[in-house]
Every structure is written in C-alpha cells, then in structure tokens.
Write a protein that holds these residues in place. Structure first.
Motif, PDB file in Angstrom:
ATOM      1  N   GLN A  33      51.370  36.671  59.932  1.00  0.00           N
ATOM      2  CA  GLN A  33      51.207  35.404  59.217  1.00  0.00           C
ATOM      3  C   GLN A  33      49.968  34.656  59.712  1.00  0.00           C
ATOM      4  N   ARG A  34      49.780  34.648  61.008  1.00  0.00           N
ATOM      5  CA  ARG A  34      48.630  33.940  61.583  1.00  0.00           C
ATOM      6  C   ARG A  34      47.324  34.685  61.320  1.00  0.00           C
ATOM      7  N   GLU A  35      47.296  35.976  61.613  1.00  0.00           N
ATOM      8  CA  GLU A  35      46.050  36.735  61.545  1.00  0.00           C
ATOM      9  C   GLU A  35      45.605  37.017  60.113  1.00  0.00           C
ATOM     10  N   ALA A  36      46.553  37.033  59.176  1.00  0.00           N
ATOM     11  CA  ALA A  36      46.202  37.290  57.777  1.00  0.00           C
ATOM     12  C   ALA A  36      45.851  36.001  57.032  1.00  0.00           C
ATOM     13  N   GLY A  37      45.848  34.873  57.755  1.00  0.00           N
ATOM     14  CA  GLY A  37      45.513  33.616  57.105  1.00  0.00           C
ATOM     15  C   GLY A  37      46.597  33.111  56.174  1.00  0.00           C
ATOM     16  N   MET A  38      47.847  33.410  56.502  1.00  0.00           N
ATOM     17  CA  MET A  38      48.960  33.031  55.637  1.00  0.00           C
ATOM     18  C   MET A  38      49.907  32.051  56.332  1.00  0.00           C
ATOM     19  N   ASP A  39      49.401  31.339  57.357  1.00  0.00           N
ATOM     20  CA  ASP A  39      50.239  30.404  58.112  1.00  0.00           C
ATOM     21  C   ASP A  39      50.051  28.976  57.615  1.00  0.00           C
ATOM     22  N   LEU A  94      55.354  37.758  53.317  1.00  0.00           N
ATOM     23  CA  LEU A  94      55.502  38.563  54.528  1.00  0.00           C
ATOM     24  C   LEU A  94      56.971  38.745  54.917  1.00  0.00           C
ATOM     25  N   GLU A  95      57.776  37.693  54.769  1.00  0.00           N
ATOM     26  CA  GLU A  95      59.199  37.795  55.108  1.00  0.00           C
ATOM     27  C   GLU A  95      59.905  38.848  54.266  1.00  0.00           C
ATOM     28  N   GLY A 105      61.938  51.495  58.132  1.00  0.00           N
ATOM     29  CA  GLY A 105      60.826  52.370  58.445  1.00  0.00           C
ATOM     30  C   GLY A 105      59.519  52.059  57.754  1.00  0.00           C
ATOM     31  N   TYR A 106      59.432  50.927  57.070  1.00  0.00           N
ATOM     32  CA  TYR A 106      58.167  50.526  56.462  1.00  0.00           C
ATOM     33  C   TYR A 106      57.209  50.045  57.553  1.00  0.00           C
ATOM     34  N   GLU A 107      55.905  50.117  57.268  1.00  0.00           N
ATOM     35  CA  GLU A 107      54.896  49.612  58.205  1.00  0.00           C
ATOM     36  C   GLU A 107      53.870  48.795  57.436  1.00  0.00           C
ATOM     37  N   LEU A 108      53.745  47.518  57.792  1.00  0.00           N
ATOM     38  CA  LEU A 108      52.714  46.697  57.169  1.00  0.00           C
ATOM     39  C   LEU A 108      51.331  47.247  57.521  1.00  0.00           C
ATOM     40  N   GLU A 109      50.456  47.328  56.523  1.00  0.00           N
ATOM     41  CA  GLU A 109      49.100  47.831  56.780  1.00  0.00           C
ATOM     42  C   GLU A 109      48.018  46.811  56.465  1.00  0.00           C
ATOM     43  N   THR A 110      48.190  46.007  55.414  1.00  0.00           N
ATOM     44  CA  THR A 110      47.225  44.943  55.139  1.00  0.00           C
ATOM     45  C   THR A 110      47.954  43.744  54.556  1.00  0.00           C
ATOM     46  N   ALA A 111      47.381  42.566  54.776  1.00  0.00           N
ATOM     47  CA  ALA A 111      47.887  41.334  54.161  1.00  0.00           C
ATOM     48  C   ALA A 111      46.756  40.321  54.176  1.00  0.00           C
ATOM     49  N   ALA A 122      50.706  41.367  50.489  1.00  0.00           N
ATOM     50  CA  ALA A 122      50.910  42.225  51.656  1.00  0.00           C
ATOM     51  C   ALA A 122      51.198  43.630  51.152  1.00  0.00           C
ATOM     52  N   LEU A 123      50.709  44.622  51.894  1.00  0.00           N
ATOM     53  CA  LEU A 123      50.852  46.031  51.520  1.00  0.00           C
ATOM     54  C   LEU A 123      51.461  46.775  52.692  1.00  0.00           C
TER      55      LEU A 123
END
Length: 322
Positions: A33-39, A94-95, A105-111, A122-123
C-alpha cells in the motif's frame, strides 16, 4: 509531461512496461500500500457553485445530485460524479488479495496508480502455468483494477503473461472475456467477486488447451497476411486491397515481429503458427505501438484500445482452429 503513473511497485523482474520501484518478495499488504502509492483515501464533497456576485463574495449554491471526489493526501480533485456513485478505495484493491496471498498461493507482482489516482490496480500471479512446445511458458495472473472517474468499472480479469516476452492477454473463451465487472452504481463485494472468479479461474485448462491448439496450427503466408489485415486494418483479406492501407505501419511491424524479430518468435510453438500470429499482435500492442509514453501504452494495453486489439486478435486466431 507528467507521468500517468504516480507511483508503482513490483517484485521480481522489471515489468514489461519498465516502470516502478522494486520490492523484495512476500511483502505484507501494508508495505504494498505504501510503496505502490496507494496509502491515501478517496474523499468526497458536495458540489458547490457561485452565482452572480452578491456583495463581496457572491452567492454560493449547492448541487445535491453530484459530488466531487478528491485525494485525502494532496486534496487534488479526481472527478465529479453522481451521488449514486460508489467509490472503491485504493486500499480495498490490495485487500482483495490478502486471503488469496496468505492462503491460496497467489503472489502480488505489481500494483500502482494511473492518471494521478483516477485509476489504480494490482496484479497477482495465481500459481497456474503451462508450457507450450519449445519451453514456451505461459503463467496465469489476476488483475483487479478500478477508477474513480467513471472510465472503468471495478474489474477483476484473469490474465496470462507469456514469460519469454512478457506479452499480456486476457483469458477469453468463445469470444467472451472472463472478467467480472462491478459498476460503480452498486457496492463492490469482494467475496462475491471471488466466488464468481472461481469459475473463471477453473477455465484455465480449457484456455491453455486452445492456446496449445494454436501453437500446433501451421499457417501459410497468405493466412498470416489475412490475419493481420483483419485484426489491425479491419479489412477483409478477400476484399480488394486499397492503395493505402489504414494502419499500414502497424501491419508492417507485426509482420516483422511474426517473421523473426519478435521475442519468442523463433520458438517451436510460435514459428509459422497461429500462436505466433497472436503473439506478434500482443507484443506490438504491449511494447511497440505508438504512444505518448510507456504509461499511456500500458493503460491502453490493459484497459483501452490496445486491449480491444488483443481481444480481436485472439478471436481471429481461434477462428483458424475452429
């Protein structure tokens, strides 16, 4: 020129659009949330306007049918929408993945965010994958995106990424995208969307069976030309070819990509096949198509005209093996 992407984060290899800052893997949602600029939050205010001056300030009136949406951090305006418009917050996007990443087992890769916060996404990789001949790896992803300016419903889209070239393609069967769309005049219910997506994700095997069929379908040069004309010029290959083709530059570029210049075009799965035709178009849209910037190209490839071209290419390729 201001970038469309205000901030974005990713893990692993640099994304195909070459944008964003890198994170180490397995980061919690709060870090994303912070690093993707979504905070930040979308806040709203009634619409007010000033009529003819009365005294020093003029008369202020309200317009109750609409509201202004703005960012909580910068107070920058995002859009004016109907009072019936339901917002989806950046945090909610993101939530949506929290239980998917922690349990399934999903893994966030970009947001990240586009257009100053008017669109965000988010992807995540689903863990599904398949290899076509020649070790041509295709992995499954889930893209969740929304807007707060009316340009995009909240949309969950099962997507594939071809590893060798990072081409993206929406999973579609029988001409129908498997995306789940929630219009902004209704509430976004993440659990209901995930329940619907269970059906779409289960169709991965069927989709990849069709992609494998494309990789086994050899095409002649006249079929390739007809395919590209149909997809890019929207001209029937049986019609008389005009002196000046619409989109001729694009036609020449995809032919070059197909005939050996495209990444992965020399693999056994793609060389001289319908799968190669499809990937020449997706590579053109994702990497080569003219755009004001990579940000604009990405927006188009996922949500705009580029996505429509890729869908047309998929439909046309599948007709070759029908």
């Amino acid at each position: 020129m201001a970038h469309q992407i205000e901030q974005m984060a990713y893990v692993g290899a640099t994304p195909w659009h070459g944008l964003g800052s890198r994170l180490t893997e397995k980061q919690p949602i709060e870090v994303w949330q912070r690093e993707a600029g979504m905070d930040w939050k979308i806040q709203e205010s009634p619409v007010h306007f000033k009529s003819d001056a009365v005294g020093h300030l003029g008369a202020i009136h309200s317009f109750p049918e609409q509201k202004v949406l703005f960012r909580s951090d910068t107070k920058a305006p995002l859009s004016v929408v109907s009072n019936r418009y339901h917002t989806v917050q950046p945090r909610e996007v993101l939530e949506f993945y929290r239980d998917l990443t922690e349990v399934s087992g999903y893994e966030l890769e970009t947001a990240g965010v586009l257009k100053g916060g008017r669109k965000f996404w988010a992807l995540a990789r689903t863990g599904q994958g398949a290899a076509l001949k020649g070790n041509d790896q295709v992995n499954g992803y889930l893209l969740l995106a929304t807007s707060c300016d009316g340009t995009l419903a909240t949309t969950a889209t099962p997507t594939t990424v071809r590893v060798v070239c990072n081409n993206t393609l929406t999973i579609a069967l029988d001409g129908m995208s498997q995306a789940i769309k929630v219009p902004h005049n209704t509430h976004f219910n993440p659990q209901a969307v995930k329940k619907q997506l269970g059906i779409a994700v289960s169709q991965w095997d069927d989709f990849m069976y069709r992609m494998r069929t494309l990789s086994e379908r050899k095409v002649q040069w006249h079929e390739a030309l007809g395919f590209f004309m149909s997809v890019l010029c929207e001209t029937s290959p049986t019609a008389q070819i005009p002196d000046v083709l619409p989109n001729e530059r694009a036609l020449r570029k995809v032919q070059e990509l197909y005939e050996g210049k495209g990444r992965g075009s020399q693999l056994g799965s793609a060389r001289g096949t319908a799968w190669g035709l499809l990937n020449a178009v997706t590579e053109y849209v994702d990497h080569e198509r003219r755009a004001r910037s990579n940000e604009y190209r990405m927006d188009s490839a996922w949500f705009g005209q580029g996505a429509q071209i890729k869908q047309r290419a998929l439909d046309t390729a599948l007709r070759l093996v029908a």
